[in-house]
Write a protein that holds these residues in place. Structure first.
Motif, PDB file in Angstrom:
ATOM      1  N   LEU A  24       0.814  -1.219   0.000  1.00 42.20           N
ATOM      2  CA  LEU A  24       0.000   0.000   0.000  1.00 42.20           C
ATOM      3  C   LEU A  24       0.844   1.265   0.000  1.00 42.20           C
ATOM      4  CD1 LEU A  24      -3.063  -0.731   2.292  1.00 42.20           C
ATOM      5  CD2 LEU A  24      -3.034  -0.278  -0.142  1.00 42.20           C
ATOM      6  N   ARG A  25       2.112   1.160   0.310  1.00 36.88           N
ATOM      7  CA  ARG A  25       2.979   2.341   0.328  1.00 36.88           C
ATOM      8  C   ARG A  25       3.100   2.973  -1.047  1.00 36.88           C
ATOM      9  NH1 ARG A  25       7.835   0.172   4.173  1.00 36.88           N
ATOM     10  NH2 ARG A  25       6.516  -0.118   5.991  1.00 36.88           N
ATOM     11  N   GLN A  26       2.885   2.200  -2.077  1.00 39.33           N
ATOM     12  CA  GLN A  26       3.019   2.707  -3.437  1.00 39.33           C
ATOM     13  C   GLN A  26       1.707   3.255  -3.977  1.00 39.33           C
ATOM     14  OE1 GLN A  26       4.458  -0.785  -5.341  1.00 39.33           O
ATOM     15  NE2 GLN A  26       5.996  -1.058  -3.759  1.00 39.33           N
ATOM     16  N   ARG A  27       0.691   3.316  -3.170  1.00 36.27           N
ATOM     17  CA  ARG A  27      -0.617   3.810  -3.593  1.00 36.27           C
ATOM     18  C   ARG A  27      -0.838   5.214  -3.035  1.00 36.27           C
ATOM     19  NH1 ARG A  27       0.310  -0.261  -6.005  1.00 36.27           N
ATOM     20  NH2 ARG A  27      -1.055  -2.048  -6.238  1.00 36.27           N
ATOM     21  N   ASP A  28      -1.810   5.900  -3.623  1.00 32.11           N
ATOM     22  CA  ASP A  28      -2.182   7.234  -3.151  1.00 32.11           C
ATOM     23  C   ASP A  28      -3.404   7.118  -2.247  1.00 32.11           C
ATOM     24  OD1 ASP A  28      -0.266   8.824  -4.740  1.00 32.11           O
ATOM     25  OD2 ASP A  28      -1.393   8.007  -6.435  1.00 32.11           O
ATOM     26  N   PHE A  29      -3.388   7.900  -1.203  1.00 26.01           N
ATOM     27  CA  PHE A  29      -4.468   7.943  -0.231  1.00 26.01           C
ATOM     28  C   PHE A  29      -5.038   9.360  -0.281  1.00 26.01           C
ATOM     29  CE2 PHE A  29      -6.419   8.488   3.831  1.00 26.01           C
ATOM     30  CZ  PHE A  29      -6.879   7.231   4.188  1.00 26.01           C
ATOM     31  N   ASP A  30      -6.277   9.500  -0.719  1.00 23.99           N
ATOM     32  CA  ASP A  30      -6.845  10.832  -0.911  1.00 23.99           C
ATOM     33  C   ASP A  30      -8.201  10.971  -0.254  1.00 23.99           C
ATOM     34  OD1 ASP A  30      -4.880  12.239  -2.555  1.00 23.99           O
ATOM     35  OD2 ASP A  30      -5.348  10.745  -4.088  1.00 23.99           O
ATOM     36  N   MET A  31      -8.500  12.199   0.136  1.00 20.16           N
ATOM     37  CA  MET A  31      -9.780  12.545   0.739  1.00 20.16           C
ATOM     38  C   MET A  31     -10.488  13.535  -0.177  1.00 20.16           C
ATOM     39  SD  MET A  31     -10.358  14.134   4.471  1.00 20.16           S
ATOM     40  CE  MET A  31     -11.990  14.420   5.098  1.00 20.16           C
ATOM     41  N   GLU A  32     -11.780  13.320  -0.400  1.00 23.66           N
ATOM     42  CA  GLU A  32     -12.588  14.221  -1.228  1.00 23.66           C
ATOM     43  C   GLU A  32     -11.977  14.404  -2.616  1.00 23.66           C
ATOM     44  OE1 GLU A  32     -15.521  15.584  -0.216  1.00 23.66           O
ATOM     45  OE2 GLU A  32     -15.391  14.792   1.798  1.00 23.66           O
ATOM     46  N   TYR A  33     -11.443  13.333  -3.179  1.00 21.03           N
ATOM     47  CA  TYR A  33     -10.766  13.379  -4.473  1.00 21.03           C
ATOM     48  C   TYR A  33     -11.780  13.165  -5.581  1.00 21.03           C
ATOM     49  CZ  TYR A  33      -6.921  12.546  -7.766  1.00 21.03           C
ATOM     50  OH  TYR A  33      -6.028  12.631  -8.800  1.00 21.03           O
ATOM     51  N   ASN A  34     -11.961  14.176  -6.425  1.00 21.04           N
ATOM     52  CA  ASN A  34     -13.042  14.116  -7.408  1.00 21.04           C
ATOM     53  C   ASN A  34     -12.549  14.082  -8.854  1.00 21.04           C
ATOM     54  OD1 ASN A  34     -12.127  16.730  -7.621  1.00 21.04           O
ATOM     55  ND2 ASN A  34     -14.150  17.625  -7.761  1.00 21.04           N
ATOM     56  N   LYS A  35     -11.333  13.642  -9.077  1.00 20.45           N
ATOM     57  CA  LYS A  35     -10.807  13.621 -10.446  1.00 20.45           C
ATOM     58  C   LYS A  35     -10.647  12.206 -10.974  1.00 20.45           C
ATOM     59  CE  LYS A  35     -10.313  18.000 -11.121  1.00 20.45           C
ATOM     60  NZ  LYS A  35     -11.237  18.665 -11.995  1.00 20.45           N
ATOM     61  N   ASN A  36     -10.907  12.077 -12.269  1.00 23.80           N
ATOM     62  CA  ASN A  36     -10.646  10.866 -13.028  1.00 23.80           C
ATOM     63  C   ASN A  36      -9.700  11.307 -14.140  1.00 23.80           C
ATOM     64  OD1 ASN A  36     -10.727   8.342 -14.184  1.00 23.80           O
ATOM     65  ND2 ASN A  36     -12.723   8.644 -15.140  1.00 23.80           N
ATOM     66  N   TYR A  51     -10.412  14.897 -15.683  1.00 23.38           N
ATOM     67  CA  TYR A  51     -11.842  15.168 -15.712  1.00 23.38           C
ATOM     68  C   TYR A  51     -12.494  14.821 -14.380  1.00 23.38           C
ATOM     69  CZ  TYR A  51     -10.638  15.319 -20.601  1.00 23.38           C
ATOM     70  OH  TYR A  51     -10.038  15.633 -21.786  1.00 23.38           O
ATOM     71  N   PRO A  52     -13.708  15.324 -14.146  1.00 17.38           N
ATOM     72  CA  PRO A  52     -14.398  14.975 -12.900  1.00 17.38           C
ATOM     73  C   PRO A  52     -14.751  13.487 -12.849  1.00 17.38           C
ATOM     74  CG  PRO A  52     -15.435  16.873 -13.956  1.00 17.38           C
ATOM     75  CD  PRO A  52     -14.448  16.307 -14.931  1.00 17.38           C
ATOM     76  N   LYS A  53     -14.727  12.930 -11.645  1.00 17.78           N
ATOM     77  CA  LYS A  53     -15.240  11.571 -11.457  1.00 17.78           C
ATOM     78  C   LYS A  53     -16.750  11.616 -11.681  1.00 17.78           C
ATOM     79  CE  LYS A  53     -12.174   9.353  -8.089  1.00 17.78           C
ATOM     80  NZ  LYS A  53     -11.586   8.429  -8.998  1.00 17.78           N
ATOM     81  N   ARG A  85     -24.951   6.695 -12.215  1.00 18.41           N
ATOM     82  CA  ARG A  85     -26.068   7.290 -11.479  1.00 18.41           C
ATOM     83  C   ARG A  85     -25.711   8.646 -10.869  1.00 18.41           C
ATOM     84  NH1 ARG A  85     -28.019   2.132  -8.112  1.00 18.41           N
ATOM     85  NH2 ARG A  85     -25.777   1.755  -8.022  1.00 18.41           N
ATOM     86  N   ARG A  86     -24.497   9.097 -11.128  1.00 20.03           N
ATOM     87  CA  ARG A  86     -24.039  10.422 -10.687  1.00 20.03           C
ATOM     88  C   ARG A  86     -23.306  11.101 -11.855  1.00 20.03           C
ATOM     89  NH1 ARG A  86     -27.113   9.402  -7.391  1.00 20.03           N
ATOM     90  NH2 ARG A  86     -26.919   9.272  -5.175  1.00 20.03           N
ATOM     91  N   PRO A  87     -24.039  11.397 -12.953  1.00 20.18           N
ATOM     92  CA  PRO A  87     -23.402  11.937 -14.155  1.00 20.18           C
ATOM     93  C   PRO A  87     -22.871  13.363 -14.002  1.00 20.18           C
ATOM     94  CG  PRO A  87     -25.777  11.905 -14.421  1.00 20.18           C
ATOM     95  CD  PRO A  87     -25.477  11.197 -13.124  1.00 20.18           C
ATOM     96  N   ASN A  88     -23.323  14.084 -12.980  1.00 20.40           N
ATOM     97  CA  ASN A  88     -22.855  15.451 -12.778  1.00 20.40           C
ATOM     98  C   ASN A  88     -21.585  15.528 -11.939  1.00 20.40           C
ATOM     99  OD1 ASN A  88     -24.970  16.532 -14.278  1.00 20.40           O
ATOM    100  ND2 ASN A  88     -26.325  16.502 -12.509  1.00 20.40           N
TER     101      ASN A  88
END
Length: 141
Positions: free
Chosen positions: A39-51, A54-56, A60-63
């Protein structure tokens, strides 16, 4: 979750502190994850809304959608590991919105394919978790 209730009970008892509770839980989870080499090689994010750039978005959540906590690799959907939604006992909003978000994120035919989704319903003295694997709620012992 035990550390959260032990160290941050005041945040849980107060109303309207959902992001603060999520942040503190995230700190404790990150500390545990840092002990696992893979897991050390992974990113840990809070409220991360990017893909990527672009936005995630989910079917059922197209916006757009913004998960509370995620463990993933930024700019890639090839190793999305964990997505967490947290709702405090004081929040009257339906829990269904969070569950739908988690179902979409863990759906293995969808875009994100998270390995595990967790919904944490934080109560004044304890937490009731629900787990989501491949689009459906499941029980994990």
């Amino acid at each position: 979750m035990g550390q959260l209730y032990q160290n941050d009970a005041e945040l849980i008892r107060r109303t309207g502190m959902e992001q603060a509770v999520s942040f503190r839980f995230g700190i404790y989870l990150l500390r545990q994850c840092q002990q696992l080499d893979w897991l050390r090689q992974r990113d840990f994010d809070m409220e991360y809304n990017k893909n990527g750039l672009y936005p995630k978005r989910t079917p059922r959540r197209p916006n757009g959608v913004r998960p509370d906590l995620i463990i993933h690799t930024r700019n890639s959907n090839d190793s999305n590991i964990l997505v967490i939604e947290i709702k405090g006992w004081w929040n009257p909003e339906s829990r269904d919105n969070d569950r739908i978000k988690l179902e979409d994120f863990v759906h293995q035919d969808g875009e994100y394919k998270y390995g595990l989704g967790v919904f944490l319903d934080v109560g004044p003295s304890g937490c009731v978790p629900a787990y989501f694997i491949d689009y459906e709620a499941t029980s994990i012992s």
